[in-house]
Design an enzyme around this catalytic site. Structure first.
Site, PDB file in Angstrom:
ATOM      1  N   HIS A   1     -22.060  26.542  39.777  1.00 46.96           N
ATOM      2  CA  HIS A   1     -21.415  27.582  40.409  1.00 46.96           C
ATOM      3  C   HIS A   1     -21.960  27.645  41.885  1.00 46.96           C
ATOM      4  O   HIS A   1     -21.202  27.979  43.024  1.00 46.96           O
ATOM      5  CB  HIS A   1     -21.586  28.882  39.989  1.00 46.96           C
ATOM      6  CG  HIS A   1     -20.439  29.862  40.537  1.00 46.96           C
ATOM      7  ND1 HIS A   1     -19.884  30.862  39.587  1.00 46.96           N
ATOM      8  CD2 HIS A   1     -19.814  30.050  41.531  1.00 46.96           C
ATOM      9  CE1 HIS A   1     -18.836  31.558  40.179  1.00 46.96           C
ATOM     10  NE2 HIS A   1     -18.847  31.102  41.352  1.00 46.96           N
TER      11      HIS A   1
ATOM     12  N   LYS B   1     -17.456  27.764  35.129  1.00 45.80           N
ATOM     13  CA  LYS B   1     -18.684  27.399  36.185  1.00 45.80           C
ATOM     14  C   LYS B   1     -20.191  27.780  35.452  1.00 45.80           C
ATOM     15  O   LYS B   1     -20.096  29.099  34.869  1.00 45.80           O
ATOM     16  CB  LYS B   1     -18.476  28.027  37.402  1.00 45.80           C
ATOM     17  CG  LYS B   1     -17.134  27.687  38.173  1.00 45.80           C
ATOM     18  CD  LYS B   1     -17.060  28.187  39.409  1.00 45.80           C
ATOM     19  CE  LYS B   1     -15.548  28.122  39.909  1.00 45.80           C
ATOM     20  NZ  LYS B   1     -14.813  29.337  39.654  1.00 45.80           N
TER      21      LYS B   1
ATOM     22  N   ASP C   1      -8.598  28.961  37.340  1.00 44.19           N
ATOM     23  CA  ASP C   1      -9.959  28.879  37.523  1.00 44.19           C
ATOM     24  C   ASP C   1     -10.702  30.185  37.352  1.00 44.19           C
ATOM     25  O   ASP C   1     -10.631  31.304  37.685  1.00 44.19           O
ATOM     26  CB  ASP C   1     -10.032  28.797  39.129  1.00 44.19           C
ATOM     27  CG  ASP C   1     -11.432  28.383  39.581  1.00 44.19           C
ATOM     28  OD1 ASP C   1     -11.840  27.247  39.803  1.00 44.19           O
ATOM     29  OD2 ASP C   1     -12.176  29.322  39.969  1.00 44.19           O
TER      30      ASP C   1
ATOM     31  N   TYR D   1     -17.698  35.540  36.371  1.00 43.43           N
ATOM     32  CA  TYR D   1     -16.833  36.534  36.632  1.00 43.43           C
ATOM     33  C   TYR D   1     -16.546  37.429  35.517  1.00 43.43           C
ATOM     34  O   TYR D   1     -15.894  38.655  35.543  1.00 43.43           O
ATOM     35  CB  TYR D   1     -15.321  35.947  36.736  1.00 43.43           C
ATOM     36  CG  TYR D   1     -15.316  34.779  37.911  1.00 43.43           C
ATOM     37  CD1 TYR D   1     -16.158  34.677  39.111  1.00 43.43           C
ATOM     38  CD2 TYR D   1     -14.010  33.993  38.005  1.00 43.43           C
ATOM     39  CE1 TYR D   1     -15.898  33.725  39.917  1.00 43.43           C
ATOM     40  CE2 TYR D   1     -13.965  33.058  39.145  1.00 43.43           C
ATOM     41  CZ  TYR D   1     -15.035  32.797  40.069  1.00 43.43           C
ATOM     42  OH  TYR D   1     -14.780  32.100  40.988  1.00 43.43           O
TER      43      TYR D   1
END
Ligand code: A2P
Length: 270
Positions: A110, A77, A47, A52
């Protein structure tokens, strides 16, 4: 570690491995090794998220693993601040090109609001963004689409205006913080609940009551916390940068009995 190869079934019919390896808060440059280790010890579900910043590392580790692409479940996401529907396609393209893949298994919105405007009403925008997500799904480049951090009202808007029911809602979920309303609503509508921060980002690891239960099963608090998610039919996404923990978090083939589950249900940890 049979559990990492066990699956839930999404409302698309696709299988999703019951434990995913979470990569939140592992910066690019540092994410390659943990993902490599996770794949090496048997995880098949990774994931990540555009925000990120580690999609390049994640993609590299997947490629280098030489595991067939179809044997890995990969989620990324759409950043929470992309609320302009005309930006969805290009943002998705950036993700798959950074990851170096032809498709992702799950693409999530997200959050229902940009992080700096938490709680703001973006219902109209989310519906428009969802319609773009549906086009990506229909093109086959995302095998499933879903949402993250969505509450009941956010989900209702998508359910009443969208063509496709989200396959998953990824929410903050751990012992003592189980978001019962949205969890129930998601499940009732065939939306899989994915549990991010199943260890409360590490904060529940020295909880004395969980420790007491963990000792009884000769398990760690992390293992109890992950097992707790599974026994509530949510999908835990534990994150770790240490091989020992990565292995331990997938070593959860045991059963917490009903009485102890009930005790855990009553705990407060948040
Ligand atoms: P680290 O990344 O240094 O290995 P969450 O999954 O809820 O986000 O929690 C992640 C945090 O919990 C990280 O700080 C991680 O440490 C720590 N952690 C993950 N697994 C374990 C474990 N089995 N034992 C102790 N700490 C763990």
């Amino acid at each position: 570690m049979a559990i990492v190869t066990e699956t839930y079934t999404l409302n698309t019919g696709a299988k999703i491995h019951k434990i995913g390896f979470g990569t939140w808060q592992i910066p690019n440059g540092e994410a390659h090794d943990p993902v490599r280790i996770a794949l090496n010890v048997g995880y098949r579900h990774i994931d990540t998220a555009r925000v990120y910043g580690n999609e390049a590392n994640v993609g590299k580790a997947i490629k280098e693993s030489r595991i067939a692409r179809e044997d890995i479940f990969l989620t990324t996401k759409l950043p929470a601040d992309v609320k302009d529907a005309s930006k969805v396609e290009e943002t998705f393209e950036k993700s798959i090109s950074t990851l170096g893949v032809d498709y992702v298994d799950l693409y999530l919105i997200h959050a229902p609001w940009p992080w700096q405007e938490r709680g703001a009403d973006y219902t109209k925008e989310n519906i428009e963004v969802w319609q773009e997500m549906e086009k990506i799904y229909e093109s086959g480049r995302a095998k499933a689409i879903g949402v993250s951090n969505f509450d009941v009202d956010d989900l209702k808007a998508i359910l009443s205006h969208g063509k496709i029911v989200p396959a998953a809602n990824q929410i903050r979920w751990f012992i003592g913080s189980t978001q019962p309303e949205v969890t129930k609503f998601s499940k009732e509508n065939g939306i899989l609940v994915e549990a991010y921060s199943p260890l409360a980002t590490g904060r529940i690891l020295d909880h004395p009551d969980i420790k007491q239960i963990a000792d009884k099963y000769h398990k760690t608090v992390a293992q109890i916390s992950i097992r707790y998610c599974l026994q509530h039919d949510t999908l835990p996404l534990p994150k770790s940068t240490h091989e020992e923990y990565i292995i331990q978090n997938a070593d959860v083939d045991f059963e917490i009995n009903e009485e102890d589950m009930a005790r855990l249900d009553l705990l407060e940890s948040d």
